[in-house]
Design a protein around this motif. Sequence first.
Motif, PDB file in Angstrom:
ATOM      1  N   LEU A 180      51.603  34.835  82.754  1.00 30.57           N
ATOM      2  CA  LEU A 180      51.050  33.519  83.078  1.00 30.57           C
ATOM      3  C   LEU A 180      49.772  33.646  83.910  1.00 30.57           C
ATOM      4  O   LEU A 180      48.787  32.951  83.658  1.00 30.57           O
ATOM      5  N   ALA A 181      49.803  34.533  84.898  1.00 31.73           N
ATOM      6  CA  ALA A 181      48.616  34.740  85.731  1.00 31.73           C
ATOM      7  C   ALA A 181      47.446  35.241  84.892  1.00 31.73           C
ATOM      8  O   ALA A 181      46.314  34.767  85.045  1.00 31.73           O
ATOM      9  N   ALA A 182      47.720  36.171  83.985  1.00 30.32           N
ATOM     10  CA  ALA A 182      46.661  36.710  83.126  1.00 30.32           C
ATOM     11  C   ALA A 182      46.117  35.637  82.192  1.00 30.32           C
ATOM     12  O   ALA A 182      44.893  35.536  82.000  1.00 30.32           O
ATOM     13  N   ILE A 183      46.993  34.841  81.619  1.00 28.99           N
ATOM     14  CA  ILE A 183      46.554  33.799  80.690  1.00 28.99           C
ATOM     15  C   ILE A 183      45.740  32.734  81.415  1.00 28.99           C
ATOM     16  O   ILE A 183      44.701  32.290  80.919  1.00 28.99           O
ATOM     17  N   LEU A 184      46.178  32.342  82.599  1.00 32.20           N
ATOM     18  CA  LEU A 184      45.427  31.361  83.381  1.00 32.20           C
ATOM     19  C   LEU A 184      44.053  31.915  83.745  1.00 32.20           C
ATOM     20  O   LEU A 184      43.041  31.206  83.654  1.00 32.20           O
TER      21      LEU A 184
END
Length: 167
Positions: free
Chosen positions: A35-39
């Motif tokens: 999620l952090a990478a996608i955001l």
Amino acid sequence: TPLAGSASRPYRIRVEFMFVDWLLASFHHLAVFSLAAILSAEIFLTAGAIDDRMALRLARVDAWFGIMAAIALAAGLLRVFLGAKGVDYYLANTFFWLKMALFAAVGLISIAPTFSYLVWRRRVRADASFRPPAREIARLRRALYAEAGLFALIPLCAAAMARGYGM
């Protein structure tokens, strides 16, 4: 052998329980890091010009954000009910509830960017020359930064919760 017979049964159950706990924790952490990478990718991809290809790419990237959020939530809830700490530990912990509130807030804020991506995708498919207006991109980026700011607080709550703070 030490594991043969009925005396080994409690040990086997404990090892299986520990494996399930580890597996759920692993899925949960991998989903949260994803999620952090996608955001971060969404923030990066919206920094420049958004043409037809970029609008379609953003919609695909954001779909993965939704998928990973569902996996993180499911793995997290399974940890609550099947994990080593037990449901009472989580339900009594203030930081657990703060973490859930932050996750919900990120989810609510993410509705606006998702909606924008879907609208842009529909408009690009109707007219390949469509370019989102600068004010829409600016509004979208503010939402993404708000998501990122709140999202950054979630691991802080998780670390506090894991150490027994908030009980």
